[in-house]
Write an enzyme that holds these catalytic residues in place. Sequence first.
Site, PDB file in Angstrom:
ATOM      1  N   ILE A   1      -7.108 -54.727  44.267  1.00  0.00           N
ATOM      2  CA  ILE A   1      -6.159 -54.002  45.122  1.00  0.00           C
ATOM      3  C   ILE A   1      -5.360 -52.989  44.305  1.00  0.00           C
ATOM      4  O   ILE A   1      -5.170 -51.844  44.715  1.00  0.00           O
ATOM      5  CB  ILE A   1      -5.218 -55.014  45.833  1.00  0.00           C
TER       6      ILE A   1
ATOM      7  N   ARG B   1       2.540 -52.862  28.290  1.00  0.00           N
ATOM      8  CA  ARG B   1       3.770 -53.648  28.433  1.00  0.00           C
ATOM      9  C   ARG B   1       4.446 -53.662  27.066  1.00  0.00           C
ATOM     10  O   ARG B   1       3.800 -53.555  26.029  1.00  0.00           O
ATOM     11  CB  ARG B   1       3.436 -55.056  28.893  1.00  0.00           C
ATOM     12  N   GLY B   2       5.759 -53.805  27.071  1.00  0.00           N
ATOM     13  CA  GLY B   2       6.508 -53.857  25.802  1.00  0.00           C
ATOM     14  C   GLY B   2       6.539 -52.503  25.114  1.00  0.00           C
ATOM     15  O   GLY B   2       6.246 -51.466  25.716  1.00  0.00           O
TER      16      GLY B   2
ATOM     17  N   MET C   1      -0.699 -59.702  45.070  1.00  0.00           N
ATOM     18  CA  MET C   1       0.313 -59.506  44.023  1.00  0.00           C
ATOM     19  C   MET C   1       1.710 -59.568  44.613  1.00  0.00           C
ATOM     20  O   MET C   1       1.900 -59.454  45.823  1.00  0.00           O
ATOM     21  CB  MET C   1       0.083 -58.200  43.294  1.00  0.00           C
TER      22      MET C   1
ATOM     23  N   GLY D   1       7.370 -49.160  37.379  1.00  0.00           N
ATOM     24  CA  GLY D   1       8.154 -50.112  38.170  1.00  0.00           C
ATOM     25  C   GLY D   1       9.562 -50.316  37.652  1.00  0.00           C
ATOM     26  O   GLY D   1      10.093 -49.457  36.938  1.00  0.00           O
TER      27      GLY D   1
ATOM     28  N   ASP E   1       4.288 -53.561  44.089  1.00  0.00           N
ATOM     29  CA  ASP E   1       5.115 -54.695  44.534  1.00  0.00           C
ATOM     30  C   ASP E   1       6.258 -54.292  45.472  1.00  0.00           C
ATOM     31  O   ASP E   1       6.819 -55.141  46.157  1.00  0.00           O
ATOM     32  CB  ASP E   1       5.718 -55.419  43.334  1.00  0.00           C
TER      33      ASP E   1
HETATM   34  N1  LIG Z   1      15.494 -53.683  30.077  1.00  0.00           N
HETATM   35  C1  LIG Z   1      14.599 -52.858  29.527  1.00  0.00           C
HETATM   36  N2  LIG Z   1      14.988 -51.954  28.608  1.00  0.00           N
HETATM   37  C2  LIG Z   1      14.094 -51.114  28.049  1.00  0.00           C
HETATM   38  N3  LIG Z   1      12.784 -51.110  28.341  1.00  0.00           N
HETATM   39  C3  LIG Z   1      12.342 -51.980  29.237  1.00  0.00           C
HETATM   40  C4  LIG Z   1      13.212 -52.908  29.895  1.00  0.00           C
HETATM   41  N4  LIG Z   1      12.482 -53.646  30.755  1.00  0.00           N
HETATM   42  C5  LIG Z   1      11.209 -53.216  30.632  1.00  0.00           C
HETATM   43  N5  LIG Z   1      11.125 -52.218  29.747  1.00  0.00           N
HETATM   44  C6  LIG Z   1       9.911 -51.508  29.335  1.00  0.00           C
HETATM   45  O1  LIG Z   1       9.344 -50.853  30.458  1.00  0.00           O
HETATM   46  C7  LIG Z   1       7.920 -50.882  30.376  1.00  0.00           C
HETATM   47  C8  LIG Z   1       7.355 -51.383  31.676  1.00  0.00           C
HETATM   48  O2  LIG Z   1       7.944 -52.632  32.060  1.00  0.00           O
HETATM   49  P1  LIG Z   1       7.134 -53.745  32.818  1.00  0.00           P
HETATM   50  O3  LIG Z   1       8.090 -54.806  33.205  1.00  0.00           O
HETATM   51  O4  LIG Z   1       5.967 -54.148  31.967  1.00  0.00           O
HETATM   52  O5  LIG Z   1       6.475 -53.006  34.073  1.00  0.00           O
HETATM   53  P2  LIG Z   1       7.094 -52.343  35.391  1.00  0.00           P
HETATM   54  O6  LIG Z   1       7.616 -51.001  35.034  1.00  0.00           O
HETATM   55  O7  LIG Z   1       5.911 -52.277  36.293  1.00  0.00           O
HETATM   56  O8  LIG Z   1       8.167 -53.274  35.900  1.00  0.00           O
HETATM   57  C9  LIG Z   1       7.572 -51.743  29.176  1.00  0.00           C
HETATM   58  O9  LIG Z   1       7.215 -50.875  28.114  1.00  0.00           O
HETATM   59  C10 LIG Z   1       8.849 -52.477  28.873  1.00  0.00           C
HETATM   60  O10 LIG Z   1       8.994 -52.755  27.488  1.00  0.00           O
HETATM   61  O1  LIG Z   2      -1.696 -58.669  34.682  1.00  0.00           O
HETATM   62  P1  LIG Z   2      -0.811 -57.473  34.558  1.00  0.00           P
HETATM   63  O2  LIG Z   2      -1.561 -56.239  34.208  1.00  0.00           O
HETATM   64  O3  LIG Z   2       0.314 -57.751  33.632  1.00  0.00           O
HETATM   65  O4  LIG Z   2      -0.216 -57.161  35.984  1.00  0.00           O
HETATM   66  C1  LIG Z   2       0.292 -58.142  36.834  1.00  0.00           C
HETATM   67  C2  LIG Z   2       1.526 -57.699  37.506  1.00  0.00           C
HETATM   68  O5  LIG Z   2       1.440 -56.417  38.029  1.00  0.00           O
HETATM   69  C3  LIG Z   2       2.144 -56.339  39.271  1.00  0.00           C
HETATM   70  O6  LIG Z   2       1.285 -56.177  40.344  1.00  0.00           O
HETATM   71  C4  LIG Z   2       2.923 -55.146  39.338  1.00  0.00           C
HETATM   72  O7  LIG Z   2       2.007 -54.054  39.205  1.00  0.00           O
HETATM   73  P2  LIG Z   2       2.504 -52.565  39.247  1.00  0.00           P
HETATM   74  O8  LIG Z   2       4.002 -52.652  39.095  1.00  0.00           O
HETATM   75  O9  LIG Z   2       1.830 -51.907  38.105  1.00  0.00           O
HETATM   76  O10 LIG Z   2       2.073 -51.966  40.535  1.00  0.00           O
HETATM   77  C5  LIG Z   2       2.821 -57.672  39.452  1.00  0.00           C
HETATM   78  O11 LIG Z   2       2.873 -58.113  40.764  1.00  0.00           O
HETATM   79  C6  LIG Z   2       1.939 -58.557  38.625  1.00  0.00           C
HETATM   80  O12 LIG Z   2       2.584 -59.684  38.194  1.00  0.00           O
END
Ligand SMILES: Nc1ncnc2c1ncn2[C@@H]1O[C@H](COP(=O)(O)OP(=O)(O)O)[C@@H](O)[C@H]1O
Ligand SMILES: O=P(O)(O)OC[C@H]1O[C@](O)(COP(=O)(O)O)[C@@H](O)[C@@H]1O
Length: 484
Positions: free
Chosen positions: A258, A45-46, A144, A70, A101
């Site tokens: 899951i 993340r991040g 989730m 995602g 999700d």
């Molecule tokens: N608005 C955004 N602009 C640029 N990068 C982003 C933005 N939102 C999320 N990201 C980056 O995308 C990656 C995944 O986002 P995250 O929300 O953790 O998971 P997901 O892709 O499952 O929604 C992270 O590295 C995050 O910093």
């Molecule tokens: O605890 P973590 O690794 O941050 O993941 C939790 C989050 O991952 C999610 O399942 C989404 O997972 P994915 O987008 O990776 O499939 C969210 O529903 C949940 O909040």
Amino acid sequence: MYNVNDVFGIQNGYKGFYSSNYLPMTPKSVNDIHKRGGTVLGSSRGGHDTHKIVDNIQDRGINQVYIIGGDGTQKGAYEIFKEIRRRGLKVAVAGIPKTIDNDIAVIDKSFGFDTAVEEAQRAIDAAHVEASSAENGIGLVKLMGRYSGFIAMYATLASRDVDCCLIPESPFYLEGEGGLFEYIERRLKENNHMVIVVAEGAGQDLIAKSIPVADQLDASGNKLLLDVGLWLTHKIKDHCKSKKMEMTIKYIDPTYMIRAIPSNASDNVYCTLLAHSAIHGAMAGYSFTVGMVNGRHAYIPFHRVTSTRNKVKITDRMWARLLSSTNQPSFLSKEDIMEAREAERLANRLPVPASSSEHTKKHSASVLSNASGDVQGAPTLTLSQLQQPAAAITVPAPPSSATAGTASVTVIDSDDDCDATGPPEGTPERETRTWQEAEETDRTRDERPKQPETPERMAPPPGNALHARADEAAAQAAQDVDAF
Ligand SMILES: Nc1ncnc2c1ncn2[C@@H]1O[C@H](COP(=O)(O)OP(=O)(O)O)[C@@H](O)[C@H]1O
Ligand SMILES: O=P(O)(O)OC[C@H]1O[C@](O)(COP(=O)(O)O)[C@@H](O)[C@@H]1O
């Protein structure tokens, strides 16, 4: 097919572009990764630093980037695409939606969702066994779904053992008439046991009221959720104690189990199709998020998938079907319904309805899609190369006989957002409709007479009694929601 020699995996998400070495990937090294859960490349993340990422892409001479994840990931891909376009680089960016999700807008479903729903059945089955083995037994399963309750809704519909499904989109309350406690008491009296499914994002407002804590965010900026399953377990226990009701509650949290399992057959096939489609589009020089839209493969401009989130529509038939299958209260006042309809109308830019029944008009995503419904031809790259959070591919310049022309490219937007570099010479004609024209055509198509909404208009073909009963029940449930 495309003579690709060098494929690299980026480890641990976006920061892997600038904080670790690229991992060379070969057909052999990725041969069976689809049989494992999780990700061999790692995720994080991040850590999205657009400039550093694009500097790295540029320095290493990468000309195609496939980004898997995602909605946050798709937003990140859009930022990268914009920076690439600003610098005038010839690099295609392909976003591939992967989240259990299913909350990514426009597409029919995200890769991973089917697997999650299937695996959730095991937890629900266990909850059912435990609940029915005790007197006044309650099985509570948390699934989730941070912002969207799709896993909970589909797992509930698939299982048929669930008596109550709580999701983020449908606020609920505990006490009083029509509340959860009243329903639990009634259901236990009737059946002696019950199963509750709760999506992790449900009831967060309620919890915040009873346990006031400051909001915390993860590194990607997502709000860290409070454990609704644990909270609800305690609340139900306290309530039953206060009513001197004997009961047993078993709380099951299978969330990571899951997400961690290998994808199922249907997701594996879907992943293959996404991979093939993404490769053809990127080879033709486009940048996009790839996905199925109304059953057709489509290339979608990033901004279309990142501007909104896919949510369960509680005014829609599917939720009505769930209510009729569980018999749970809707927890909604008439005002809540009107508010939800208005929000849906605004989100879909629908006209103000002439009558109250107008809200049922659906407006599906306006996209163009491949007329043939499929992408022609298959590249030699394997899907497993794309089944990871981020992968960069260095592609040699296509030979003059390059077969990119075999890709039946469909572009969903004819503004320049969808096209980083323009297709190389010899690639198929781009879609010539403007975005507005496309939207207009699709709207016209959407507004053609649809599957009727009222019971009498829903009459199934004669002789099909089973369908008749199912449709009647669904129509009745839809009416109940209307009438509420
Ligand atoms: N608005 C955004 N602009 C640029 N990068 C982003 C933005 N939102 C999320 N990201 C980056 O995308 C990656 C995944 O986002 P995250 O929300 O953790 O998971 P997901 O892709 O499952 O929604 C992270 O590295 C995050 O910093
Ligand atoms: O605890 P973590 O690794 O941050 O993941 C939790 C989050 O991952 C999610 O399942 C989404 O997972 P994915 O987008 O990776 O499939 C969210 O529903 C949940 O909040």
